[in-house]
Design an enzyme around this catalytic site. Sequence first.
Site, PDB file in Angstrom:
ATOM      1  CD  GLN A  37      64.979 125.561  97.630  1.00 45.72           C
ATOM      2  OE1 GLN A  37      66.417 125.486  98.802  1.00 45.72           O
ATOM      3  NE2 GLN A  37      64.565 126.865  97.586  1.00 45.72           N
ATOM      4  CG  HIS A  68      58.042 121.857 111.627  1.00 50.02           C
ATOM      5  ND1 HIS A  68      57.119 120.867 110.983  1.00 50.02           N
ATOM      6  CD2 HIS A  68      58.397 122.953 110.890  1.00 50.02           C
ATOM      7  CE1 HIS A  68      57.418 120.799 109.735  1.00 50.02           C
ATOM      8  NE2 HIS A  68      58.188 122.209 109.488  1.00 50.02           N
ATOM      9  CG  ASP A 162      61.332 127.023 108.494  1.00 49.97           C
ATOM     10  OD1 ASP A 162      62.407 127.050 108.959  1.00 49.97           O
ATOM     11  OD2 ASP A 162      60.020 127.173 109.149  1.00 49.97           O
TER      12      ASP A 162
END
Length: 287
Positions: A37, A68, A162
Amino acid sequence: MSESSKGNWFTEIFGEEGTSFGLEITEKLHAEQTQYQYLEVYNTRTFGKLMVLDGCVMLTSRDNFLYHEMMTHPALFTHPNPKTVAIIGGGDCGTLREVLKHAGVEKCTQIDIDERVTWASQQWFPELCESNTDPRAELLFDDGIAWVKNCTPGSMDLIIIDSTDPVGPAEGLFAVDFYRDCLRALKPEGLLVQQSESPLLHSNSIIKKIHEDMAAAGFHQCHTLPFPQPVYPTGWWSCTMASPQGSVTQFREQDAADKPFATQYYNLGIHKGALALPEFMKRDLGK
């Protein structure tokens, strides 16, 4: 769909929704094409440092604690005694830091495919990487889907997904087969947590499908917890928690009230409030 604007602003454009989000930037600190990416880091005027992946805001210094903390503490206080935790993704290491605030956790393995994200976080978000050297932490740079598939059955208390949005490399993290592998890796009282996008934009699409796919994979109960996240689309985000057997809405309230560590957002009242769904989400999710 997103893009960077010219001049002194970074702007992420959400074409399908007809909205955008921008931050005034003062300096570009880093840019590189990793193997997976395009990674950028900026200084902003009011939100501290900004990390961007493929043109999409990932986190800022100012508000990352919201995400978080909500990706971790509700689940860790819902599980009766979490000891083994896996984080799929989470390369910025903020989720790892929050998990390891819980003294009862004996091991937390983080599996992110892109090592350069962790490198960038260590360089420009060192506060998120405070627990990287904790002896309970294991950082792997590998395919999280394959790691879960090969995980010892019944070995994990908690798996936290996540991930980025469900496109490209992360698409496989939002699939029945992956949830089924997670179920196999979890202990009977284990929990699965998935970042689940914006309630306002995705309640009747992505979030609804997550609920359907988790049920199809064999999870007994799942529940979505909304929370604020200013730098993400609509400023409102969510995580979805699922259990093979037990409840995901009952938690260790006294332990949450007496938590021996500092947080900036999470507390007992926040946890209780996050379990209350707006009426439109109840309708969309059939609750």
